[in-house]
Design a protein around this motif. Structure first.
Motif, PDB file in Angstrom:
ATOM      1  N   HIS A   1       0.816 -32.456  25.531  1.00  0.00           N
ATOM      2  CA  HIS A   1       1.510 -33.735  25.349  1.00  0.00           C
ATOM      3  C   HIS A   1       1.466 -34.080  23.858  1.00  0.00           C
ATOM      4  O   HIS A   1       0.423 -34.485  23.336  1.00  0.00           O
TER       5      HIS A   1
ATOM      6  N   THR B   1       1.856 -36.266  20.864  1.00  0.00           N
ATOM      7  CA  THR B   1       1.959 -37.698  20.575  1.00  0.00           C
ATOM      8  C   THR B   1       1.783 -38.012  19.098  1.00  0.00           C
ATOM      9  O   THR B   1       2.172 -39.090  18.656  1.00  0.00           O
ATOM     10  N   ARG B   2       1.207 -37.106  18.339  1.00  0.00           N
ATOM     11  CA  ARG B   2       0.927 -37.367  16.920  1.00  0.00           C
ATOM     12  C   ARG B   2       1.695 -36.473  15.970  1.00  0.00           C
ATOM     13  O   ARG B   2       1.990 -36.866  14.857  1.00  0.00           O
TER      14      ARG B   2
ATOM     15  N   ASP C   1       7.388 -33.679  24.170  1.00  0.00           N
ATOM     16  CA  ASP C   1       7.353 -34.805  23.240  1.00  0.00           C
ATOM     17  C   ASP C   1       6.984 -36.085  23.984  1.00  0.00           C
ATOM     18  O   ASP C   1       7.737 -36.557  24.841  1.00  0.00           O
ATOM     19  N   GLY C   2       5.842 -36.662  23.644  1.00  0.00           N
ATOM     20  CA  GLY C   2       5.368 -37.868  24.293  1.00  0.00           C
ATOM     21  C   GLY C   2       6.179 -39.109  23.986  1.00  0.00           C
ATOM     22  O   GLY C   2       6.058 -40.120  24.677  1.00  0.00           O
ATOM     23  N   ALA C   3       7.035 -39.058  22.967  1.00  0.00           N
ATOM     24  CA  ALA C   3       7.863 -40.216  22.612  1.00  0.00           C
ATOM     25  C   ALA C   3       9.213 -40.201  23.322  1.00  0.00           C
ATOM     26  O   ALA C   3       9.988 -41.135  23.186  1.00  0.00           O
ATOM     27  N   ASP C   4       9.472 -39.161  24.089  1.00  0.00           N
ATOM     28  CA  ASP C   4      10.751 -38.996  24.768  1.00  0.00           C
ATOM     29  C   ASP C   4      10.546 -39.193  26.269  1.00  0.00           C
ATOM     30  O   ASP C   4       9.958 -38.329  26.931  1.00  0.00           O
TER      31      ASP C   4
ATOM     32  N   LEU D   1       8.893 -36.617  29.134  1.00  0.00           N
ATOM     33  CA  LEU D   1       7.726 -36.958  29.961  1.00  0.00           C
ATOM     34  C   LEU D   1       8.033 -36.762  31.440  1.00  0.00           C
ATOM     35  O   LEU D   1       7.224 -36.173  32.180  1.00  0.00           O
TER      36      LEU D   1
ATOM     37  N   SER E   1      -3.955 -33.660  25.735  1.00  0.00           N
ATOM     38  CA  SER E   1      -3.335 -34.708  24.926  1.00  0.00           C
ATOM     39  C   SER E   1      -3.966 -34.730  23.544  1.00  0.00           C
ATOM     40  O   SER E   1      -5.174 -34.491  23.402  1.00  0.00           O
ATOM     41  N   GLU E   2      -3.169 -35.039  22.540  1.00  0.00           N
ATOM     42  CA  GLU E   2      -3.676 -35.162  21.177  1.00  0.00           C
ATOM     43  C   GLU E   2      -3.750 -36.629  20.755  1.00  0.00           C
ATOM     44  O   GLU E   2      -3.870 -36.947  19.574  1.00  0.00           O
ATOM     45  N   GLU E   3      -3.714 -37.517  21.722  1.00  0.00           N
ATOM     46  CA  GLU E   3      -3.656 -38.951  21.458  1.00  0.00           C
ATOM     47  C   GLU E   3      -4.805 -39.433  20.568  1.00  0.00           C
ATOM     48  O   GLU E   3      -4.631 -40.302  19.715  1.00  0.00           O
TER      49      GLU E   3
END
Length: 153
Positions: free
Chosen positions: A8, A10-11, A112-115, A119, A140-142
């Motif tokens: 995932h 995210t960054r 892409d976690g922003a899409d 998701l 996750s790289e959150e």
């Protein structure tokens, strides 16, 4: 039997994460198939892989060349089986089957976690693969580093 690892993002964008994962896969001695859905996007990733780091080299090519069988990393839009490759990396919603997870050492699903659509597609792939009996992990790289958040199978 292999496992599916869901990454995932995210960054950092795919252009940064993919070369790092490819380097790790080659370090394992694996040959890699990167499966996407858009030829133009794969061409852009081809450039990103070539220029990822000045101090490293990731030998690769885009499918359709004379040396496809010899490429340690092959980028493709084809749904053809990974063949003798030990790792399949599916990007941007590319299809992956439970049979493929069982046939290779590792499947990596990068999304892409922003899409929101990405998701949804990743969640659907997780459900499809785990219902079919495939082992899966969600990373996750959150927090700023990769952390395993879930595991199935």
């Amino acid at each position: 039997m292999g496992a599916a690892y869901f990454y995932h993002l995210t960054r950092r964008p795919l252009e940064v994460v993919l070369p790092q994962l490819l380097e790790r896969a080659l370090g394992q001695g694996w040959r890699v198939l990167v499966r996407g859905r858009d030829a133009d996007r794969l061409a852009a990733l081809d450039t990103a892989i070539w220029t990822a780091a000045e101090d490293s080299f990731l030998p690769h090519g885009i499918a359709g060349g004379d040396d496809d069988a010899r490429q340690p990393i092959l980028l493709t839009v084809s749904d053809a089986a990974p063949g003798d490759r030990a790792c399949l990396m599916a990007i941007e919603g590319a299809a992956v089957s439970a049979e493929e997870v069982g046939a290779v050492e590792r499947v990596c699903v990068l999304f892409d976690g922003a899409d929101p659509a990405a998701l949804d597609r990743a969640r659907a792939q997780w459900r499809e693969l785990t219902r079919a009996g495939a082992s899966a992990q969600y990373w996750s790289e959150e927090s700023g580093k990769w952390e395993k958040k879930a595991e199935s199978g």
